[in-house]
Design an enzyme around this catalytic site. Structure first.
Site, PDB file in Angstrom:
ATOM      1  CG  HIS A  39      -2.405  -4.476   4.814  1.00 26.57           C
ATOM      2  ND1 HIS A  39      -1.350  -4.194   3.759  1.00 26.57           N
ATOM      3  CD2 HIS A  39      -2.100  -4.355   5.966  1.00 26.57           C
ATOM      4  CE1 HIS A  39      -0.377  -3.875   4.444  1.00 26.57           C
ATOM      5  NE2 HIS A  39      -0.747  -4.083   5.654  1.00 26.57           N
ATOM      6  CE  LYS A 107       6.714   6.856  -0.706  1.00 23.96           C
ATOM      7  NZ  LYS A 107       5.845   8.169  -0.324  1.00 23.96           N
TER       8      LYS A 107
END
Lengths: 200, 296
Positions: A39, A107
């Site tokens: 990221h 998740k």
């Protein structure tokens, strides 16, 4: 659980705006992986005006650090279940804004800033069954490419996967900004207080 | 015939492989039971995926989860076991080889220089807890501890005057705070002790080593385990946080006598994907994996 969708990337804004929390999605096409370091790497490149080696627009970004093996010159994905998405909460809104991804897969849920970006830019957050790594690997048909492997290492590198019927994915943040987990966790907090007050 | 280092290493590699690829039967049965009773459709769908994944992993010999964990060895070492001082290096080598063979994801990262060692060994990795016992066998439980369920580990130095309320508050708040992050349904371990590190070590043992359904030998603690398990499931966080009846498969408590001035409470969780295998090796090199695992 309301609707079941079978979608293909690149996803359009229309594709994701129709999804609602609780819906199930099975995804086909290209998806790319990105954990914490990836990221940062992708956002650094974009913020310095540099070009990415692939086009992320309309794709799904998958929070995962896979187990892979090189066999006869080809990458084989052994296990690839999702990692905890909450770690990416500080940067995901900027990531959505600047990469144009339409789906975030992970998740454990994400927070208010991600939900806001989903609403503003037209994206959803969906949960793949945590720990179901072999099931996920079976839906990954091919490793299309891998980026920054030497720099970031296997779990943190960006892997471009071709997937087929990748799922079940449960939408927990939709493009209206609704977050399925908010309600459940709020209720859990109240219940904990109630149990504790019964004690003494 | 005396045990060779090679034999010990091969035993440990097979122990690691078993733990990483084949779910223990007690955990699998508890998940199946959860699937039967769960009526929340989303939770049930994900429980179905969990069961399918576990069966596939066992059948294909692949890691149950891509986070193949931090390697931990719990050893009961016979005082007359021949490779006492060599055990540590042999276990490290077994982890290195298992990382290539199974394969496992390299998870040992230097916290300052950020470099991944690439073979799952490093400073204090693997982690060892060794107890010397009478005899000449070595009994080992290998656990691969996943990062997702490790992150919400909680330690609180409670106030002695508040007694068992310290435990209730710490457990419920830790589980609520963890929410969907440790991959529920989880197995909860609670440690109560004098010292902070002791509490966490006991919580870990409670979560990782005791099988599902096992109750504490002290009936009062056993009752507390049952009450707390019920309370945790009443929170309604459910499978992966989707709500429903099953947040925890079990809850175990371990305690040490505390100091008059301290009341340390630790809460450890393990995800549904419990990677645990137990075996023994004799001084002659005969070895066996004695924990029961699914075959897929």
């Amino acid at each position: 659980m309301t609707n079941v969708y079978h979608l293909r990337t690149p996803l359009s804004e229309k594709d994701v705006r129709k999804l609602r929390v609780g819906d199930t999605v099975y995804l086909s096409g290209l998806i790319f992986t990105a954990r914490d370091a990836a990221h940062r790497k992708i956002l650094d490149l974009i913020n310095h005006g540099e070009k990415l080696p692939f086009d992320p627009r309309g794709l799904a970004v998958y929070h995962v650090g896979p187990v892979v093996r090189r066999k006869n010159g080809e990458w084989e994905v052994i296990a690839a279940g999702p990692t905890t998405s909450a770690r990416l909460e500080p940067v995901e809104h900027e990531f959505i804004a600047k990469t144009g991804v339409r789906m975030i897969i992970g998740k454990g849920g994400m927070g208010a800033k991600t939900a806001e970006a989903c609403k503003k830019y037209g994206a959803v957050y969906a949960v793949f069954t945590g720990g179901a790594a072999v099931l996920a690997a079976q839906a990954i048909k091919r490793v299309v490419d891998v980026y920054w492997l030497d720099e970031l290492g296997i779990p943190e590198a960006v892997w471009l996967f071709e997937v087929e019927e990748f799922g079940p994915l449960t939408v927990t943040i939709d493009a209206t900004g609704k977050n399925l987990y908010d309600e459940i966790l709020e209720r859990a907090k109240r219940k904990a207080q109630e149990i504790l007050s019964r004690l003494s | 015939m005396t045990l060779s280092p090679e034999e010990l290493k091969n035993f440990l590699i097979e122990l690691i492989r078993t733990a990483e690829t084949r779910l223990p039967v007690d955990v699998y049965e508890a998940l199946k039971q959860a699937y039967e009773v769960e009526d929340n459709p989303i939770a049930k769908q994900h429980l179905g995926a969990i069961l399918r994944n576990s069966e596939l992993a066992a059948k294909l010999g692949k890691p149950i989860c891509q986070d193949t964990g931090t390697p931990v060895f719990y050893a009961e070492m016979g005082a007359d076991f021949p490779l006492r001082s060599e055990f540590y290096d042999i276990a490290r080598e077994a982890v290195r080889e298992a990382t290539k063979l199974v394969p496992l994801r390299p998870n040992a990262v230097d916290p300052f220089k950020k470099k991944n060692t690439g073979d799952n060994t490093g400073r204090f990795v693997p982690w060892f807890e060794v107890e010397i016992v009478p005899g000449s066998d070595l009994k080992v439980t290998f656990v691969a501890k996943g990062g997702g369920s490790e992150a919400p580990s909680t330690l609180r130095m409670g106030l002695p005057i508040r007694g068992v309320r310290n435990v209730w508050e710490t457990v419920l708040q830790a589980i609520v705070e963890a929410g969907p992050k440790p991959c529920p349904p989880v197995i909860v371990g609670v440690g109560v002790a004098a010292l902070s590190d002791q509490a966490m070590a006991l919580a870990k043992r409670a979560a990782l080593l005791r099988p599902i359904g096992d109750r504490h030998p002290d009936p009062e603690i056993a009752r507390l385990e049952e009450e707390m398990l019920k309370a945790v499931n009443e929170l309604g966080i459910g499978v992966h946080g989707f709500g429903g009846k099953v947040t925890a498969l079990d809850l175990h408590i371990e305690y040490a006598h505390r100091h008059p001035a301290t009341y340390a409470v630790a809460v450890a969780t393990n995800c549904w994907a419990m990677r645990r295998a137990t075996g023994y090796i004799t001084s002659e090199g005969k070895w066996e994996i004695i924990s029961k695992h699914i075959t897929g």
